[in-house]
Design an enzyme around this catalytic site. Structure first.
Site, mmCIF file in Angstrom:
data_model
loop_
_atom_site.group_PDB
_atom_site.id
_atom_site.type_symbol
_atom_site.label_atom_id
_atom_site.label_comp_id
_atom_site.label_asym_id
_atom_site.label_seq_id
_atom_site.Cartn_x
_atom_site.Cartn_y
_atom_site.Cartn_z
ATOM 1 N N HIS A 43 34.342 82.030 27.039
ATOM 2 C CA HIS A 43 34.904 80.981 27.906
ATOM 3 C C HIS A 43 35.402 81.551 29.228
ATOM 4 C CE1 HIS A 43 38.912 81.928 25.942
ATOM 5 N NE2 HIS A 43 39.350 81.640 27.153
ATOM 6 N N ASP A 77 33.506 84.190 20.542
ATOM 7 C CA ASP A 77 33.932 83.944 21.927
ATOM 8 C C ASP A 77 33.910 85.244 22.731
ATOM 9 O OD1 ASP A 77 34.970 82.931 24.239
ATOM 10 O OD2 ASP A 77 36.674 81.921 23.304
ATOM 11 N N SER A 113 43.214 85.597 27.604
ATOM 12 C CA SER A 113 41.852 85.401 27.109
ATOM 13 C C SER A 113 40.976 86.570 27.522
ATOM 14 C CB SER A 113 41.271 84.103 27.674
ATOM 15 O OG SER A 113 41.916 82.989 27.133
#
Length: 707
Positions: free
Chosen positions: A84, A220, A642
């Site tokens: 992402h 991810d 992230s």
């Protein structure tokens, strides 16, 4: 105006702070933290975590893009981050013919790696305490305005030495609510190339349904490479550039982990408000989160329907939808967690205790006696203005796109036609690439109607008078008129209009009329809210100072502000409710259980399913012979983390952090050690996907793997 949404009231948590709480500056790890890290199983040399003279762990952890973290994993500039985080780049390179979002991207050689314009990777050079330098001459009698002027002026002097180097970025960042200041300097690399991206059925498996949820089965991750000139220095893109050799790259462990094993993240957490008052939390929940949820629910439903119906629209709006949806669901989860954990009540009890402490000392009363009352008054008095401001921002800044496009030109301060055309091409070309006016035309009436229903009449932009008089209050007819007559619906029409008549021609455009009307409404909100800024700033800073004075032996962890931080903890599951126990890792079995060809968020290509069903994991298998996909740890992270590397006790890479858990979405406000968990993708699943599912063993060969 946005500042009011981010201002901090600063209060101490009611519970005693757990040793594992905190996003710590690497340079200032204290003895208590170092001792606790060793107790939990950290064996890597403490002095090799951060160094400005020698290669250290901090040199491998990068800012990826504008709001994520990444980690260097090879001496050829290979960077691992989240899928992402790379999503924007993947989307930019995608088309209906080359749908890298759906199918993934694999480069089988360096020449096949795709340069991504505008994508930067930044390596931290140094962190320096400059508090004394930037606060020189400031006293308790200095007004807030004077204080800010002095700090800004002295900061500008310090930063001047960096302004002529486009490959260095320096900023002075406030810590502890403006009680301390650090200079942080980064080396910025501007030739970054996309190397590998798994299909979204892996990298985004579960989509919005699984976002913030455990168990997760999302791979991810994505892979990029930093390039430099032949002297290993930052450079603009050139075919002559070569892979960058970082000062430090991390080894990758496929030995796995067990329950209670040491886990550590290093990354760039964006923002927390751990010391926010009860009044500030109430305002966040009621005046910010509720309006945000409501507006985005309406907008996203329209977007989702169009994306599901058309692949071209899906590709164009994939990044926008993902960003909007992420904070939409976060706001819902945060409100639910704050209520369930009785956070406001806990803060209120603390405020009562703190007021007693202040009142017990004449000296403390003189310095801090007005802090709590002032914070209470200012937050209560701004509940409605902030609510209106949130509706306004979500409607006109984040919602109706054509208003934002026109505003970009309106505030350009460029009158010459040639200069304005150049400005528009530079600023808006990428925006128009991913803009669908027919979809925006559906969003406009829905949001205009909702805004009118939720705010007082005096906060309606003047364009509502036009809607009432010319279109008899029919928002659909107004939207049809705007999009039929505006030159802002596509870039070519906009450039032609500027060429023909410059800004004067655009002044008559319906979208520009809307943008100017919105700008007037924004000015009214700013005028309402700006007087409270100095009040909150001063009292928040004084309150932090009071807390630190009250507890001189306590090690305070500063709120996140997108500077490099370390969090230490352990691998482990959790129990969110009675009779529910979550294990600390998930496996590929969950992918097969969740897979649903009729649901875009859970649909998986047959070749991937066949691969997983074969269960030929080889050296990537866990100790039970299955494939671990995700795992949990109690590391303290937030947005910006992230892509953060998750290390074992030897500072070897075991995973990439990508999410938090639903039950602890209050984590930006209060750390709950029994509930708060970091969700990470297992590095073994990352390597297996690269090597076996997508057949790119050349990347595996670059890594230093601990087997």
């Amino acid at each position: 105006m946005k500042k009011i949404f981010l201002l901090l009231g600063v209060l101490l948590s009611l519970a005693s702070v757990q040793a594992d709480e905190g996003m710590w500056l690497l340079k200032e790890l204290n003895r208590q933290s170092a001792a606790r890290m060793k107790e939990l199983g950290f064996t890597f040399p403490i002095d090799s975590i951060y160094s400005e003279k020698n290669a250290s762990l901090k040199d491998a952890v990068v800012i990826f893009g504008g709001g994520c973290t990444g980690v260097a994993v090879s001496q050829e500039g290979l960077i691992f981050t989240n899928h992402h985080c790379g999503y924007d780049a993947i989307q930019k390179h995608s088309s209906v013919e080359h749908d890298y979002l759906k199918d993934g991207f694999v480069s089988q050689s360096k020449p096949e790696e795709l340069y991504t314009e505008g994508l930067n990777v930044s390596f931290l050079q140094k962190t320096e305490d400059v508090t004394d330098q930037v606060t020189l001459g400031i006293t308790d009698a200095t007004s807030e305005g004077e204080r800010n002027h002095i700090i800004d002026s002295l900061s500008t002097d310090i930063l001047a030495q960096y302004k002529n180097n486009e490959f260095l970025t320096a900023r002075i960042v406030p810590f502890y609510t403006g009680n301390k200041f650090y200079l942080v300097v980064y080396e910025v690399f501007k030739d970054v190339r996309m190397v590998f991206a798994p299909p979204s059925s892996i990298g985004k498996f579960g989509g919005d349904a699984d976002n913030w949820q455990w168990p997760r089965h999302t791979g991810d991750f994505s892979v990029f490479r930093v390039y430099a000139n032949k002297d290993n220095q930052p450079s603009h893109y050139s075919a002559d550039n070569v892979p960058y050799k970082p000062k430090y790259s991390v080894p990758v462990s496929i030995k796995g982990y067990k329950d209670k094993d040491y886990a550590m993240t290093i990354g760039y957490p964006g923002s927390t408000e751990r010391y926010l008052s009860s009044w500030g939390i109430t305002q966040m929940m009621e005046s910010e989160n509720i309006p945000r949820i409501e507006v985005r629910t309406v907008k996203q439903a329209i977007w989702r329907k169009a994306m599901n119906a058309d692949d071209a629209v899906r590709i164009k709006y994939s990044v926008k939808f993902s960003r909007s949806s992420n904070y939409w669901k976060n706001a819902m989860g945060m409100n639910a967690a704050l209520k369930k954990l009785n956070v406001v009540e806990s803060k209120q009890a603390l405020e009562s205790r703190l007021a007693d402490w202040i009142a017990s000392s004449p000296a403390a009363t003189e310095k801090y006696g007005d802090v709590l009352p002032s914070l209470e008054v200012v937050y209560k008095n701004t509940m409605k203005p902030v609510e209106i401001g949130t509706y306004f921002g979500e409607t006109f800044n984040n919602g109706i796109e054509i208003a934002r496009l026109a505003n970009s030109v309106n505030i350009s301060n460029v009158s010459d036609k040639e200069e304005l055309m150049a400005y528009v091409r530079a600023k808006l070309t990428d925006t128009y690439k991913d803009y669908v006016p027919e979809l925006d035309k559906q969003v406009m009436p829905a949001l205009l109607k909702l805004y009118r229903e939720r705010v007082p009449a005096e906060y309606l932009p003047s364009v509502y008078q036009t809607i009432d008089k010319k279109f008899k209050g029919d928002y659909d007819k107004y939207a049809d008129w705007v999009f039929k007559n505006s030159k802002f619906t596509n870039l070519d029409n906009l450039i032609s209009a500027i060429s023909a008549g410059g800004l004067k021609e655009l002044d008559k455009d319906p979208a520009m009329i809307l943008a100017k009307s919105v700008a007037e409404g924004r000015l009214k909100l700013v005028e309402d809210l700006s007087p409270v800024y100095p009040i909150i700033d001063r009292n928040a800073r004084k309150y932090m100072a009071a807390l630190m004075e009250m507890q001189p032996d306590k090690a305070f962890s500063p709120d996140a502000n997108f500077t490099q931080r370390l969090s230490y903890g352990s691998v482990g599951g959790y129990s969110p409710a009675d009779a529910i126990e979550y294990d600390y890792f998930s496996t590929s079995k969950g992918i097969l259980e969740k897979e649903n060809p009729n649901d875009p968020e859970f649909a998986v290509q047959n070749y991937i399913l066949d691969n997983l069903r074969a269960e030929k994991w080889g050296e990537y298998a866990n100790e039970k012979g299955s494939m671990s996909v995700g795992f949990l740890s109690n590391n303290d992270i937030t947005g910006g983390n992230s892509g953060s590397p998750v290390f074992n006790g030897k500072a070897e890479l075991i995973g990439l952090a990508f999410d938090g858990n639903w039950e602890a979405l209050s984590g930006d406000v209060v750390f709950e050690p029994e509930l708060q968990r970091t969700i990470s993708v297992d590095i073994r699943y990352v390597l297996y996907t690269i090597d076996k599912i997508m057949n790119c063993p050349r990347l595996i060969e670059e890594l230093t793997i601990q087997r």
